[in-house]
Structures are given as C-alpha cells and as structure tokens.
Scaffold this active site. Structure first.
Site, PDB file in Angstrom:
ATOM      1  N   ILE A  42     -40.815 -58.856 -16.449  1.00 22.66           N
ATOM      2  CA  ILE A  42     -40.282 -58.729 -15.239  1.00 22.66           C
ATOM      3  C   ILE A  42     -39.989 -57.330 -14.943  1.00 22.66           C
ATOM      4  O   ILE A  42     -40.393 -57.053 -13.693  1.00 22.66           O
ATOM      5  CB  ILE A  42     -39.083 -59.735 -15.096  1.00 22.66           C
ATOM      6  CG1 ILE A  42     -39.390 -61.175 -15.504  1.00 22.66           C
ATOM      7  CG2 ILE A  42     -38.901 -59.956 -13.494  1.00 22.66           C
ATOM      8  CD1 ILE A  42     -40.874 -61.499 -14.840  1.00 22.66           C
ATOM      9  N   ASP A  43     -39.107 -56.845 -15.767  1.00 25.82           N
ATOM     10  CA  ASP A  43     -38.859 -55.265 -15.401  1.00 25.82           C
ATOM     11  C   ASP A  43     -40.058 -54.382 -15.054  1.00 25.82           C
ATOM     12  O   ASP A  43     -40.292 -53.573 -14.124  1.00 25.82           O
ATOM     13  CB  ASP A  43     -37.950 -54.711 -16.356  1.00 25.82           C
ATOM     14  CG  ASP A  43     -36.465 -54.906 -16.422  1.00 25.82           C
ATOM     15  OD1 ASP A  43     -36.156 -55.649 -15.461  1.00 25.82           O
ATOM     16  OD2 ASP A  43     -35.815 -54.726 -17.624  1.00 25.82           O
ATOM     17  N   VAL A  44     -41.060 -54.332 -15.900  1.00 21.14           N
ATOM     18  CA  VAL A  44     -42.207 -53.527 -15.930  1.00 21.14           C
ATOM     19  C   VAL A  44     -42.984 -54.142 -14.709  1.00 21.14           C
ATOM     20  O   VAL A  44     -43.555 -53.190 -13.687  1.00 21.14           O
ATOM     21  CB  VAL A  44     -43.162 -53.996 -17.108  1.00 21.14           C
ATOM     22  CG1 VAL A  44     -44.423 -53.207 -17.130  1.00 21.14           C
ATOM     23  CG2 VAL A  44     -42.257 -53.338 -18.459  1.00 21.14           C
TER      24      VAL A  44
ATOM     25  N   GLY B 212     -41.141 -52.745 -11.470  1.00 24.91           N
ATOM     26  CA  GLY B 212     -41.305 -51.393 -11.485  1.00 24.91           C
ATOM     27  C   GLY B 212     -42.782 -50.879 -10.762  1.00 24.91           C
ATOM     28  O   GLY B 212     -42.956 -50.169  -9.858  1.00 24.91           O
TER      29      GLY B 212
END
Length: 412
Positions: free
Chosen positions: A184-186, A189
């Site tokens: 989810i972070d990737v 981004g």
C-alpha cells in the site's frame, strides 16, 4: 571532453521532500530517477526513521555492519539530504525560502501537522502560487478517520486486502496474511508521483499549482482491482484462495517431483497446448474443461486430474517442455534466485551506486521505467544524513558564516 549527458524527463524540476519512511520517499525517488532535483529534509542527528530500521544494515569495506539500515536505501537514491530542525523559527524560515523556489513539496505529516510551522499548503501557496503540494496520510484530509495515524499493515487489513491474501480458513496455514512487501505504501508512492506529474502538466496551462490529497486507505481500496469489481457486481465478498486465481483455471502453483511449478494459463488455446504437452489432449475436449468458465466451475475435478501428472517430472523439466509450447509457466524463486535469473541479469535490474565517502557501493534495484529519449539516470547513491546541507544552503545564497551559525545553534 565528457560526452553530453542524456537529458532527463524532469530536468529543472525542484522537489522539496518533507516525507519519511516509505510512501512519500517512494514517490520522490521516482521523481528523482526521472531527473528532478529532490532535496530530502531530515531531522538533525536522527534523520529518517528508516535509517535505523535494521537489521539488515549496510556493510563497510571490512564486511562489518554499519549503523545504516538497508531499508533507507530502497527509496532514497538520487536525492540530496539536508538536516533542518523545523521546530525552530530559523529552520522554518529556511524551508519556506526553499519552498519559494520549489516546484513540488511532498509531505506525510498528520493532518494539519505542518500548519504550526507555516509549512502547510495555504501558507506556502501564498508565497509560491505555482507550487504543487502533495500530502500523504493514512486516511486523507477529511472523514471520521482523518486524524488517525495510518500505517501500511493497518490499511492492508482495513481495505480488505488481507481478507483475500493467504490460504482459505480450514486449510494448512489458513488465515489472513499481509503481503510480503508494504504494497500500500509503494502503490501510494506511485499514485502520488502520477498525480504530481499531472499537476505539473496542468500548471503549464493554468500557471497555477494545486493541492494533492493522497490517502493510503483510498489507494488500498483502488488496488483491489478485479476483486473490488467482483464484489460491486455481485454483493459477495471474495475470500482467500491461496495461489489459486478466482477467475482463471489452471492458474496456480503445482507440486512437481522436486519442488513447485507455477502455471498461468489465461485462455483456452494455452490450455489446449498444455494438455497436448502433458500427453492428455483429451482434457481440452472434455466439456467440463473445454472453456475457462467450465474449468473454474469444475476446478476440483480438473486439479484431481492434473496434480498426479505434474508430480511425475521436475520443475525444470516441466518449464522446458511448456516454454517450448508457449504455455505460461515459471519457477517460484527466492529473492536470491530471482536476482540470479538470466532475464533479470540481462535487463540489468541490479545496479551498483558508488558512494562519495569511499565506502562500498550500495546495491539497488533498477527503476523499471524505460524511456527511449529521456531515460532514468542514477547519479547519486542514497545520501548520508545531512550530506548536502552545506551545498544546498550555499546554493540558496547563505555564506559560510551564516551556515556555521545555524550549525552551532542546532538549526541544521
């Protein structure tokens, strides 16, 4: 004479990076790889949290662990690092001055967290109307959860991703699982970098910047993709099915005589070629298996026929046979095996980034974007904490005495 450097897609774009951990830095690393000048602002002494998220750590020339975690290197190449204490008025003034000259600001503080420092969008927009300002939070700038801190694992759970990841209840190892990477972070981004590029393009026409509100939860819902579409079409929540594709068959891993092989059969022609290669052409003529829809509905019977056959050869033997018949297949590699794969090596996906301090180069993974005219460039290893503070402040016009005073005062 040095050859003329290849132009980069974002040459001339200046990014003030106030983000830390993964989602924001992943966004700004993408911009940096494409040629933007990204200045990463970190806390004096401590720096980005991920500098300390180890083991594993980088190693020195003697093979000993350093105090620099490898996590940081995953998302901070091609940037310049400066240390500024934004809690101090002098630090706030420095950052506002930098924002006046920037095209983009990226931050991932809690909602309203930068207002007290005069570094929120409204404050900086008044100084620089062309500024593109991207905020990344767990839950967005509004709604009942806006004030909550948000982390990848929480959002993987809340958005439903963990409910469809892992083996089904009642099977060995059954239960919800997170993905092996903070996906989810990737993804956040990547969505953020796309949004920033869209805003920069819009600025070409309007002359004005804009505000971008990115939320991990929003992204988590978006990347459910076909699983979300299936729920919206039927009202039924999908469940966990391990490595089995809910809408394709056979599309999963199978046990071989010495390991596993993955089959990714996406149409009836591929299935017919698979059947012929295994010596069971009759499967493709069986009404239960002749079409993908039939195979999905009769998955248990299909697997009961396939599994004993696939156990009769090694993984390598099956891959050799199927590849020759254009049947999509592959091994289930470890990360080490993946980096040693001939295709990975041929594509140059492992890169080495030399450091200015003479320490061993930092290995990384190449950016997968391949642009023919303005390719990605690797011009800086992930920076040491505050490595470029002096350089950046001098570019802003501060003289040596002023910089030294800021350093002695603990501002930088």
């Amino acid at each position: 004479m040095n050859p003329t450097p290849t132009p980069t897609a974002l040459a001339g774009i200046k990014v003030l990076d106030l983000s830390r951990v993964l989602a924001g830095p992943w966004c700004t690393q993408m911009l940096a790889d494409l040629g933007a000048d990204v200045v990463k602002v970190e806390r004096p002494v401590a720096g980005d949290d991920t500098r300390h998220w180890g083991p594993p750590f980088l190693r020195d020339a003697d093979g000993n662990d350093t105090r620099d975690a490898s996590y940081f290197t995953a998302c901070n190449r091609n940037k310049r690092s400066i240390t500024v204490d934004m809690a101090r008025p002098e630090g706030q003034a420095l950052l506002r001055r930098m924002a006046c000259e920037a095209d983009v600001v990226v931050e991932n503080f809690k909602v309203g967290g930068l207002r007290q420092y005069g570094l929120d969008y409204d404050s900086l927009k008044a100084l620089n109307p062309r500024l593109v300002y991207c905020s990344i939070t767990g839950f967005g700038q509004d709604g009942p959860y806006a004030e909550r801190a948000g982390y990848d694992l929480m959002v993987q759970a809340m958005c439903g991703l963990m409910s469809i990841t892992g083996h089904a209840d009642g099977t060995p190892g059954g239960g919800p699982l997170k993905a092996g990477v903070a996906v989810i972070d990737v993804f956040t981004g990547l969505y953020a970098s796309n949004a920033i590029l869209a805003a920069i393009n819009a600025r070409h026409h309007s002359g004005q910047g804009q505000y971008i509100d990115m939320a991990l939860l929003d992204v988590g819902m978006a990347v459910l993709a076909n699983q979300a579409a299936g729920f919206l079409a039927t009202g039924q929540s999908p469940g966990r099915a391990g490595n089995v594709h809910p809408s394709l068959a056979p599309y999963q891993d199978f046990v071989t005589s010495d390991g596993n092989v993955l089959l990714a059969i996406g149409n009836d022609g591929q299935f017919a070629r698979f059947c012929a290669a295994t010596g069971h052409a009759e499967w493709a003529q069986d009404a239960r298996f002749a079409t993908n829809t039939a195979r999905v509905r009769n998955r248990a019977e299909l697997l009961a026929s396939m599994e004993p056959v696939l156990r009769t050869r090694t993984t390598a033997e099956w891959i050799t046979l199927f590849e020759d018949k254009a049947v999509p297949c592959g091994p289930i590699n470890t990360v080490a095996q993946a980096f040693d794969d001939p295709q990975v090596r041929a594509r140059g996906l492992r890169i080495e980034l030399p450091r200015d301090d003479g320490q061993p180069a930092i290995a990384g993974v190449a950016n997968p974007v391949r642009l023919s005219a303005t390719p990605v460039a690797y011009h800086r290893a992930p920076p040491a904490l505050g490595q470029h503070t002096q350089e950046v402040l001098q570019e802003m016009g501060l003289d040596e005495a002023r910089i030294e005073a800021l350093r002695e005062g603990g501002v930088i």
